[in-house]
Design an enzyme around this catalytic site. Structure first.
Site, PDB file in Angstrom:
ATOM      1  N   HIS A   1      43.427  50.452  30.246  1.00 23.93           N
ATOM      2  CA  HIS A   1      42.354  50.011  31.146  1.00 23.93           C
ATOM      3  C   HIS A   1      41.038  49.994  30.377  1.00 23.93           C
ATOM      4  O   HIS A   1      40.329  50.996  30.323  1.00 23.93           O
ATOM      5  CB  HIS A   1      42.284  50.963  32.355  1.00 23.93           C
ATOM      6  CG  HIS A   1      41.288  50.584  33.401  1.00 23.93           C
ATOM      7  ND1 HIS A   1      41.356  51.037  34.706  1.00 23.93           N
ATOM      8  CD2 HIS A   1      40.174  49.813  33.357  1.00 23.93           C
ATOM      9  CE1 HIS A   1      40.349  50.571  35.402  1.00 23.93           C
ATOM     10  NE2 HIS A   1      39.601  49.815  34.607  1.00 23.93           N
TER      11      HIS A   1
ATOM     12  N   HIS B   1      37.898  46.999  29.674  1.00 25.38           N
ATOM     13  CA  HIS B   1      37.353  45.643  29.807  1.00 25.38           C
ATOM     14  C   HIS B   1      36.672  45.287  28.495  1.00 25.38           C
ATOM     15  O   HIS B   1      35.735  45.983  28.092  1.00 25.38           O
ATOM     16  CB  HIS B   1      36.335  45.592  30.947  1.00 25.38           C
ATOM     17  CG  HIS B   1      36.898  46.047  32.266  1.00 25.38           C
ATOM     18  ND1 HIS B   1      37.339  45.168  33.227  1.00 25.38           N
ATOM     19  CD2 HIS B   1      37.104  47.292  32.769  1.00 25.38           C
ATOM     20  CE1 HIS B   1      37.787  45.852  34.279  1.00 25.38           C
ATOM     21  NE2 HIS B   1      37.656  47.145  34.016  1.00 25.38           N
TER      22      HIS B   1
ATOM     23  N   HIS C   1      42.372  46.719  40.378  1.00 23.74           N
ATOM     24  CA  HIS C   1      41.504  47.868  40.635  1.00 23.74           C
ATOM     25  C   HIS C   1      41.591  48.168  42.133  1.00 23.74           C
ATOM     26  O   HIS C   1      41.424  47.266  42.959  1.00 23.74           O
ATOM     27  CB  HIS C   1      40.054  47.539  40.291  1.00 23.74           C
ATOM     28  CG  HIS C   1      39.740  47.522  38.826  1.00 23.74           C
ATOM     29  ND1 HIS C   1      40.440  46.769  37.931  1.00 23.74           N
ATOM     30  CD2 HIS C   1      38.791  48.188  38.105  1.00 23.74           C
ATOM     31  CE1 HIS C   1      39.931  46.966  36.708  1.00 23.74           C
ATOM     32  NE2 HIS C   1      38.937  47.820  36.790  1.00 23.74           N
TER      33      HIS C   1
ATOM     34  N   GLU D   1      38.831  52.842  43.704  1.00 20.83           N
ATOM     35  CA  GLU D   1      37.737  53.354  42.855  1.00 20.83           C
ATOM     36  C   GLU D   1      36.582  53.704  43.798  1.00 20.83           C
ATOM     37  O   GLU D   1      36.215  54.857  43.931  1.00 20.83           O
ATOM     38  CB  GLU D   1      37.336  52.297  41.815  1.00 20.83           C
ATOM     39  CG  GLU D   1      36.217  52.743  40.875  1.00 20.83           C
ATOM     40  CD  GLU D   1      35.725  51.621  39.950  1.00 20.83           C
ATOM     41  OE1 GLU D   1      35.963  50.430  40.252  1.00 20.83           O
ATOM     42  OE2 GLU D   1      35.081  51.946  38.919  1.00 20.83           O
TER      43      GLU D   1
ATOM     44  N   ASP E   1      37.766  52.336  30.315  1.00 24.91           N
ATOM     45  CA  ASP E   1      37.136  51.378  31.232  1.00 24.91           C
ATOM     46  C   ASP E   1      36.085  50.493  30.542  1.00 24.91           C
ATOM     47  O   ASP E   1      36.399  49.382  30.144  1.00 24.91           O
ATOM     48  CB  ASP E   1      36.542  52.105  32.448  1.00 24.91           C
ATOM     49  CG  ASP E   1      36.485  51.237  33.704  1.00 24.91           C
ATOM     50  OD1 ASP E   1      36.939  50.093  33.651  1.00 24.91           O
ATOM     51  OD2 ASP E   1      36.000  51.731  34.742  1.00 24.91           O
ATOM     52  N   ASP E   2      34.862  50.990  30.429  1.00 26.42           N
ATOM     53  CA  ASP E   2      33.776  50.236  29.785  1.00 26.42           C
ATOM     54  C   ASP E   2      33.049  51.176  28.831  1.00 26.42           C
ATOM     55  O   ASP E   2      31.937  51.647  29.130  1.00 26.42           O
ATOM     56  CB  ASP E   2      32.816  49.704  30.850  1.00 26.42           C
ATOM     57  CG  ASP E   2      33.520  48.805  31.847  1.00 26.42           C
ATOM     58  OD1 ASP E   2      33.746  47.629  31.525  1.00 26.42           O
ATOM     59  OD2 ASP E   2      33.882  49.292  32.942  1.00 26.42           O
TER      60      ASP E   2
HETATM   61  N1  HPA Z   1      35.403  48.456  38.351  1.00 27.51           N
HETATM   62  C1  HPA Z   1      35.404  47.201  38.787  1.00 27.51           C
HETATM   63  N2  HPA Z   1      35.120  46.168  38.008  1.00 27.51           N
HETATM   64  C2  HPA Z   1      34.852  46.384  36.734  1.00 27.51           C
HETATM   65  C3  HPA Z   1      34.845  47.657  36.213  1.00 27.51           C
HETATM   66  C4  HPA Z   1      35.143  48.750  37.061  1.00 27.51           C
HETATM   67  O1  HPA Z   1      35.160  49.938  36.694  1.00 27.51           O
HETATM   68  N3  HPA Z   1      34.514  47.522  34.906  1.00 27.51           N
HETATM   69  C5  HPA Z   1      34.359  46.211  34.643  1.00 27.51           C
HETATM   70  N4  HPA Z   1      34.556  45.517  35.759  1.00 27.51           N
HETATM   71 ZN    ZN Z   2      37.912  48.856  35.203  1.00 29.66          ZN
END
Ligand code: HPA
Ligand code: ZN
Length: 334
Positions: free
Chosen positions: A14, A16, A194, A197, A275-276
Site C-alpha cells: 500500500h 501511492h 480503501h 480509514e 501509504d504516502d
Molecule cells: N486515503 C485515501 N486516498 C489516498 C490516500 C489515503 O490514505 N493516499 C493517497 N490517496
Molecule cells: Zn492509501
C-alpha cells in the site's frame, strides 16, 4: 529491534507513487518543467504538511502531483522510491497510481504508465526487487469517470495487476463503483479498495460484498463490527494497514492507540505499509519502528506481519515461495 527491522526482507502492498514525491524532487521537477509552486522553499512546503483529516492531505497531494508532466518525471519519481525501498530491504512492492490525477491535465496514460514501468523494470534488473502496479479510481469523481479510466487502461493491461479505490472516503461509499469493479474483475484485474480509514465499518462490508475485493486498504474501522471481525478472521482477507499515515491524518489518536495489535490478536491478516511516505514521515522501516515502540511488539509479531504481507501479494506462486523462504531463513538466523 531496529537492526532486526532494517534487515528484515519486507513487502509493501500500500504505497501511492504520487505520495512518495519528496519536496526536494518536487522543487527540482517544478523548475525543470517551468511550474510555479505556491511555496518559496522546501522547508515551507514541508511545514504545510500539518493535517487534521484525510481531505487536508489530499488537497496538498493533488497540488503536488501537478508538477509531474513527462515520462522522465514519472520515471524519476518511481526510481527515487525504489532506491529508498531497496535501501530498506523491501523485496517486493505493489504500487498504486492515480491516472485521474494526471489525464485531465493533459498527461497521457502512456506517459504515466511507461515512466513508472521503466523504473520498475530497472529495479528488478539492478536490485532483484519485484513489483506490481495497481490503478486507483478517485472516488470523489463519478462512476463514468472511473469507467472511462478503465477503458483508457485497456492497452496497458499487461502492466497493471489490479484496480483500487482511493481519495475522499466519506460520502463516497464502495457501492458507488460496484459496476466498475464488476467490469474490472471480468477483465482479469485484482480488486482492492480503501475502506474503513475515515469511513464506517459498513464501507468495509460493501467493499467485500459489492466490490468483491481481494484486499482492504486500511480497514481500521472494521474493528467496530464484531461480526465483521469474525468474518475477516475466517477468510483471512488481507488488510493493508498504514500506521504513520493513520496518526498523521488523525485517524487514530496516538500510536499507542493504533489498532494493528488488536487486529493480530483477533487473527486478522494485517500488514504494515507506508501509504504516502513523503508526506507522513516515513517509509517501511519507520512504520515498523513506530508500532514496535508504541505497542510493544516482539520479533514474533514482526515476522507474522512480514509473512502476512508475502501471503497477501498478487505476485506469482514462485515469487511468493521465494519470498517466504527468504523470510523463513532470516527468522531462523536472527
Ligand atoms: N486515503 C485515501 N486516498 C489516498 C490516500 C489515503 O490514505 N493516499 C493517497 N490517496
Ligand atoms: Zn492509501
Amino acid at each position: 529491534m531496529k537492526t532486526f527491522i532494517d534487515a528484515l526482507p519486507k513487502v509493501e502492498l500500500h504505497c501511492h507513487i504520487e505520495g512518495t514525491f519528496e519536496p526536494e524532487l518536487m522543487f527540482k521537477l517544478a523548475q525543470r518543467n517551468g511550474v510555479d509552486l505556491p511555496y518559496d522553499s522546501i522547508e515551507s512546503l514541508r511545514e504545510a504538511y500539518q493535517f487534521t483529516r484525510l481531505q487536508d492531505f489530499l488537497d496538498i497531494y493533488y497540488q503536488g502531483m501537478n508538477v509531474l508532466q513527462t515520462e522522465q518525471d514519472f520515471f524519476d519519481l518511481t526510481w527515487k522510491y525504489l532506491e529508498k525501498s531497496h535501501q530498506q530491504n523491501v523485496r517486493h512492492s505493489e504500487i498504486f497510481f492515480d491516472p485521474q490525477g494526471h489525464l485531465p491535465r493533459g498527461v497521457s496514460f502512456s506517459t504515466v504508465v511507461n515512466g513508472i514501468s521503466e523504473a520498475l523494470k530497472q529495479a528488478q534488473t539492478e536490485f532483484g526487487m519485484t513489483s506490481e502496479l495497481i490503478m486507483c479510481f478517485l472516488r470523489h469523481l463519478d462512476e463514468q469517470d472511473a469507467m472511462d479510466t478503465l477503458e483508457a487502461a485497456r492497452p496497458y493491461k499487461d502492466l497493471i495487476v489490479g484496480v483500487g479505490l482511493d481519495s475522499s472516503e466519506l460520502g463516497h461509499p464502495p457501492s458507488k463503483f460496484e459496476r466498475v469493479f464488476t467490469l474490472a474483475r471480468a477483465q482479469g484485474y485484482k480488486c482492492v479498495a480503501h475502506a474503513g480509514e475515515e469511513g464506517p465499518s459498513q464501507y468495509v462490508r460493501e467493499a467485500i460484498e459489492l466490490l468483491q475485493v481481494d484486499r482492504i486498504d486500511h480497514g481500521n474501522n472494521a474493528l467496530d463490527d464484531p461480526q465483521l471481525i469474525r468474518e475477516l478472521a475466517q477468510t483471512k482477507l488481507p488488510l493493508t494497514v498504514c500506521p504513520l499515515s493513520n496518526t498523521r491524518l488523525c485517524v487514530v489518536d496516538s500510536m499507542e492507540d493504533h489498532p494493528i495489535k488488536k487486529m493480530l490478536d483477533h487473527g486478522l491478516r494485517a500488514t504494515v505499509n507506508s501509504d504516502d511516505p513523503a508526506y507522513f514521515g516515513g517509509y517501511m522501516n519507520e512504520n515498523y519502528y513506530a508500532i514496535v515502540d508504541s505497542l510493544n511488539l516482539g520479533k514474533e509479531d514482526i515476522i507474522t506481519l512480514a509473512k502476512n504481507s508475502i501471503e497477501s501479494t498478487f505476485t506469482t506462486q514462485q515469487r511468493k515461495q521465494d519470498l517466504l523462504e527468504e523470510l523463513s531463513h532470516y527468522a531462523s538466523n536472527h
